[in-house]
Design an enzyme around this catalytic site. Sequence first.
Site, PDB file in Angstrom:
ATOM      1  CG  ASP A  88      -2.560   0.572   1.141  1.00 31.28           C
ATOM      2  OD1 ASP A  88      -2.839   0.478   1.047  1.00 31.28           O
ATOM      3  OD2 ASP A  88      -1.556   1.899   0.889  1.00 31.28           O
ATOM      4  CG  PHE A 141     -18.917 -12.086  -4.884  1.00 31.18           C
ATOM      5  CD1 PHE A 141     -19.813 -11.250  -5.416  1.00 31.18           C
ATOM      6  CD2 PHE A 141     -18.431 -13.162  -5.476  1.00 31.18           C
ATOM      7  CE1 PHE A 141     -19.334 -11.373  -6.673  1.00 31.18           C
ATOM      8  CE2 PHE A 141     -18.215 -13.647  -6.156  1.00 31.18           C
ATOM      9  CZ  PHE A 141     -19.322 -12.428  -7.692  1.00 31.18           C
ATOM     10  CG  LEU A 142     -15.094  -9.215   1.729  1.00 34.47           C
ATOM     11  CD1 LEU A 142     -15.440  -8.110   2.149  1.00 34.47           C
ATOM     12  CD2 LEU A 142     -13.544  -9.845   2.139  1.00 34.47           C
ATOM     13  CD  GLU A 145     -17.595  -2.399   5.395  1.00 30.40           C
ATOM     14  OE1 GLU A 145     -17.816  -2.035   6.272  1.00 30.40           O
ATOM     15  OE2 GLU A 145     -17.708  -1.614   4.537  1.00 30.40           O
ATOM     16  CE  LYS A 177     -18.827  -6.624  -5.491  1.00 34.69           C
ATOM     17  NZ  LYS A 177     -18.092  -6.704  -4.625  1.00 34.69           N
ATOM     18  CG  ASN A 221     -22.344  -5.390  -5.008  1.00 34.33           C
ATOM     19  OD1 ASN A 221     -23.137  -6.424  -3.891  1.00 34.33           O
ATOM     20  ND2 ASN A 221     -21.356  -4.527  -4.561  1.00 34.33           N
ATOM     21  N   GLY A 231     -26.745   0.628   2.845  1.00 34.31           N
ATOM     22  CA  GLY A 231     -25.905   1.741   3.457  1.00 34.31           C
ATOM     23  C   GLY A 231     -24.604   1.107   2.924  1.00 34.31           C
ATOM     24  CB  CYS A 285     -20.763  -2.447  -1.534  1.00 29.07           C
ATOM     25  SG  CYS A 285     -18.610  -3.037  -0.639  1.00 29.07           S
TER      26      CYS A 285
HETATM   27  C1  UDX Z   1     -22.591  -6.172   0.061  1.00 27.84           C
HETATM   28  C2  UDX Z   1     -22.280  -7.234  -0.606  1.00 27.84           C
HETATM   29  O1  UDX Z   1     -23.737  -8.033   0.648  1.00 27.84           O
HETATM   30  C3  UDX Z   1     -21.083  -8.454  -0.474  1.00 27.84           C
HETATM   31  O2  UDX Z   1     -21.605  -9.283  -1.773  1.00 27.84           O
HETATM   32  C4  UDX Z   1     -21.013  -7.105  -1.394  1.00 27.84           C
HETATM   33  O3  UDX Z   1     -19.183  -7.666  -1.533  1.00 27.84           O
HETATM   34  C5  UDX Z   1     -20.723  -5.941  -1.042  1.00 27.84           C
HETATM   35  O4  UDX Z   1     -21.393  -4.859  -0.291  1.00 27.84           O
HETATM   36  P1  UDX Z   1     -22.251  -5.476   2.716  1.00 27.84           P
HETATM   37  O5  UDX Z   1     -21.640  -4.013   2.399  1.00 27.84           O
HETATM   38  O6  UDX Z   1     -20.992  -5.305   3.638  1.00 27.84           O
HETATM   39  O7  UDX Z   1     -21.695  -6.078   2.002  1.00 27.84           O
HETATM   40  O8  UDX Z   1     -22.863  -5.196   3.119  1.00 27.84           O
HETATM   41  P2  UDX Z   1     -24.384  -6.137   3.620  1.00 27.84           P
HETATM   42  O9  UDX Z   1     -24.220  -6.965   4.754  1.00 27.84           O
HETATM   43  O10 UDX Z   1     -24.574  -6.146   2.093  1.00 27.84           O
HETATM   44  O11 UDX Z   1     -25.530  -5.249   3.623  1.00 27.84           O
HETATM   45  C6  UDX Z   1     -25.713  -3.948   2.759  1.00 27.84           C
HETATM   46  C7  UDX Z   1     -26.869  -3.637   3.739  1.00 27.84           C
HETATM   47  O12 UDX Z   1     -28.093  -3.642   3.583  1.00 27.84           O
HETATM   48  C8  UDX Z   1     -26.789  -2.327   5.200  1.00 27.84           C
HETATM   49  O13 UDX Z   1     -26.962  -1.709   5.376  1.00 27.84           O
HETATM   50  C9  UDX Z   1     -28.082  -3.417   5.942  1.00 27.84           C
HETATM   51  O14 UDX Z   1     -28.051  -2.892   6.938  1.00 27.84           O
HETATM   52  C10 UDX Z   1     -29.046  -3.646   3.965  1.00 27.84           C
HETATM   53  N1  UDX Z   1     -30.462  -4.781   4.014  1.00 27.84           N
HETATM   54  C11 UDX Z   1     -29.665  -6.071   4.973  1.00 27.84           C
HETATM   55  C12 UDX Z   1     -31.777  -4.570   5.220  1.00 27.84           C
HETATM   56  O15 UDX Z   1     -32.152  -3.272   5.047  1.00 27.84           O
HETATM   57  N2  UDX Z   1     -32.557  -5.626   5.353  1.00 27.84           N
HETATM   58  C13 UDX Z   1     -31.444  -6.634   4.275  1.00 27.84           C
HETATM   59  O16 UDX Z   1     -32.850  -7.987   4.843  1.00 27.84           O
HETATM   60  C14 UDX Z   1     -30.200  -6.973   4.236  1.00 27.84           C
END
Ligand code: UDX
Length: 441
Positions: A31, A154-155, A157, A212, A216, A265, A268
């Site tokens: 980095d 696809f991970l 957080e 990807k 999303n 939110g 991603c």
């Molecule tokens: C996401 C994708 O899941 C992941 O595969 C991609 O690589 C990156 O973006 P992430 O941003 O870590 O991952 O969060 P995620 O668990 O997907 O949740 C996203 C948002 O959706 C959160 O704000 C969560 O609170 C909201 N959410 C999720 C809802 O409002 N309702 C749900 O049923 C599920």
Amino acid sequence: MTKLTVLGTGYLGATHAACMAELGHEVLGVDIDEGKIAKLQEGQVPFFEPELEEVLQRNIKAGRLRFSTSYREAAEWGTAHFLCVGTPQKRGEYAADLRYVESVIDELAPHITEPAVIYGKSTVPVGTAARLGARARALSPAGAQLEVAWNPEFLREGFAVGDTLHPDRLVVGIDPQRPGRAEELSREIYATAIAAQTPFLVTDLATAELVKVAANAFLATKISFINAMAELCEAADADVTVLADAIGHDARIGRRFLNAGLGFGGGCLPKDIRAFMARAGELQAHQALTFLREVDNVNMRRRTRMVELTRETFDGSLIGTRLAVLGAAFKPDSDDVRDSPALNVAGQLQLQGANVTVYDPQAMDNARVLFPTLEYATSLTEACEGADAVLVLTEWQQFRDLDPADLAELVRGTRVLDGRNCLDAQRWTAAGWTYRGLGRY
Ligand code: UDX
């Protein structure tokens, strides 16, 4: 075992580097941020992610993982290079900003003299990989022996380590015009997951890039679908949580990602659907994705509705009220506040005259930087003391487990607003609270 590098050690890169070392590979993380590299080399993760620090420390100690700021060292070290830098939204535009991705190619490629593969993991607009491939070949003394492949990540957080070590699928996009070592080498790197029957899909570059963003976009659409149903439930006096359970039993629909509430939110989903729309426009295919604009709109309306619901609870005015906001991270098990619905709502409530005190188990420092004008409590108890209402805006387990009877002792008004439909409404009502949720009567 493969000697590999990970370029960019943010959220994605730090996790990928540590997990690849955990699989037995010899990994160099690179980095340009010296402070970040120094921390990681000492075994410290600069953000909150369950399990990651243990994996990082274990592999540094075992001598399989180290960090550097030198691209020359990276080029000399690895035959596989994973590109993990960010692709944020451009300021004032929907499109993705590709400057970091491009700069990695520009810095690395000139030092590569032997056959090697660069695997892009960052989320990019379709067409980027092919362009970066041409750029890398032109800059590198290895010329056509330097391949660019795409291996989207696809991970999630909060589950980053598990998702990286045990992915539900692996996708590798290769340039069909230039079949080289990219597929074979990726099969070696991911041998453990492949042996565990993980689906391994080899595609062309454009399909891998689209997989990807399509994934999303689908997830965002699923969330906004149920939140649109929540709007209808509010209008018709129905209950969206029961509706979600009922439709979720249909295996074609499925219950996961059907939690109505404040919506999505984070770093991603919001930016990825916008960049996807921008790219579709460039490809003269904007009509295919106009529905995503509605997905975005439904999502943002939930935040406004939460503020309205709070105002309704106080007969139309928030001036002078004391509100406890529980949650600042965009989702539980994360300290990430990027585009956090919770903080966004907290900010709007304050603008309408409420005294807002925020508490989050992990995201306090990041929240203070983003919203310095809000008040922050050092504990849940401190946030709720004397409050006229308690708002649960991120569904941390600690908040789900709250005892309404105990909390009633602390507050001034027993009003609870459940922005994530994560509390047991009957239990709170039975304990004397006025309960309001999104999409419920
Ligand atoms: C996401 C994708 O899941 C992941 O595969 C991609 O690589 C990156 O973006 P992430 O941003 O870590 O991952 O969060 P995620 O668990 O997907 O949740 C996203 C948002 O959706 C959160 O704000 C969560 O609170 C909201 N959410 C999720 C809802 O409002 N309702 C749900 O049923 C599920």
